[in-house]
Enzyme design. Structure first.
Site, PDB file in Angstrom:
ATOM      1  CG  ASN A 119      -0.097  -2.490   2.478  1.00  0.00           C
ATOM      2  OD1 ASN A 119       0.757  -2.460   1.603  1.00  0.00           O
ATOM      3  ND2 ASN A 119      -1.370  -2.246   2.237  1.00  0.00           N
ATOM      4  CG  HIS A 124       0.876   1.551   3.667  1.00  0.00           C
ATOM      5  ND1 HIS A 124      -0.320   0.930   3.419  1.00  0.00           N
ATOM      6  CD2 HIS A 124       0.952   1.713   5.012  1.00  0.00           C
ATOM      7  CE1 HIS A 124      -0.958   0.735   4.555  1.00  0.00           C
ATOM      8  NE2 HIS A 124      -0.205   1.199   5.540  1.00  0.00           N
ATOM      9  CG  ASP A 128       1.148   2.153  -2.610  1.00  0.00           C
ATOM     10  OD1 ASP A 128       0.112   1.590  -2.197  1.00  0.00           O
ATOM     11  OD2 ASP A 128       1.471   3.314  -2.289  1.00  0.00           O
ATOM     12  CD  GLU A 154      -7.125  -5.795   0.380  1.00  0.00           C
ATOM     13  OE1 GLU A 154      -7.562  -6.849   0.862  1.00  0.00           O
ATOM     14  OE2 GLU A 154      -6.262  -5.092   0.909  1.00  0.00           O
TER      15      GLU A 154
END
Length: 180
Positions: A119, A124, A128, A154
């Site tokens: 990330n 991000h 994702d 996660e």
């Protein structure tokens, strides 16, 4: 008809999971059939009286949306997997069945290593995308009776009933290799 289509919004569901043949769904469908018949009969007598029935149809449509909203509340919006609350209820149900002889249950927890670093490095949206792809792999690798859920940011959890631990390990290793 739109009601029936909305029940299959989440791909990968079996008919029993979708609730199409649940008592509530069948009663609703029967109610809609009766309502359609009543509208047809009323329209032959007084066409303006159909507006009263239209109000009843609107109210019934609102009631029909409740099961769809309930189903959406059980799903993690990012991954399409079940969420923690649904997983918790499925686990409780399996634990009740586990008290019966010859019923085994396995629970697997999976944590994505280095997601935070990914990330930070790629953003991000990339993280994702990784989470979504892992969720797809886990769901595709799971058996129909398994419950795959997003447990946290996660973390994923998999409930695997009716397997010996050695058998569950084989399935989990196959999932791990698919992700690798």
């Amino acid at each position: 008809f739109p009601f029936c289509i909305s029940r299959f919004e989440n791909s990968g569901q079996s008919l029993s999971e979708s609730g199409v043949f649940s008592q509530t769904a069948l009663m609703t469908d029967f109610g809609l059939l009766c309502l359609g018949t009543i509208v047809a009969l009323i329209s032959t007598v007084n066409f303006l009286a159909v507006t009263l029935v239209a109000v009843a149809v609107y109210l019934l449509h609102s009631v029909v949306q409740v099961p769809a909203l309930k189903r959406r509340s059980e799903i993690d919006p990012k991954t399409g997997l079940y969420n923690l609350e649904y997983f918790d209820s499925a686990l409780k149900k399996e634990l009740v069945q586990t008290s019966q002889p010859h019923h085994a249950i396995n629970m697997v927890m999976a944590h994505l290593d280095h997601l935070r670093e990914s990330n930070n490095r790629y953003g991000h949206l990339a993280g994702d995308a990784v989470i979504k792809k892992i969720a797809q792999i886990l769901q595709a690798s799971a058996r129909e009776k398994d419950t795959v859920a997003r447990f946290g940011g996660e973390e994923f959890a998999i409930l695997m009933p009716d397997l010996l631990p050695e058998q569950a390990l084989v399935h989990v290793e196959a999932m791990r290799k698919a992700i690798e």
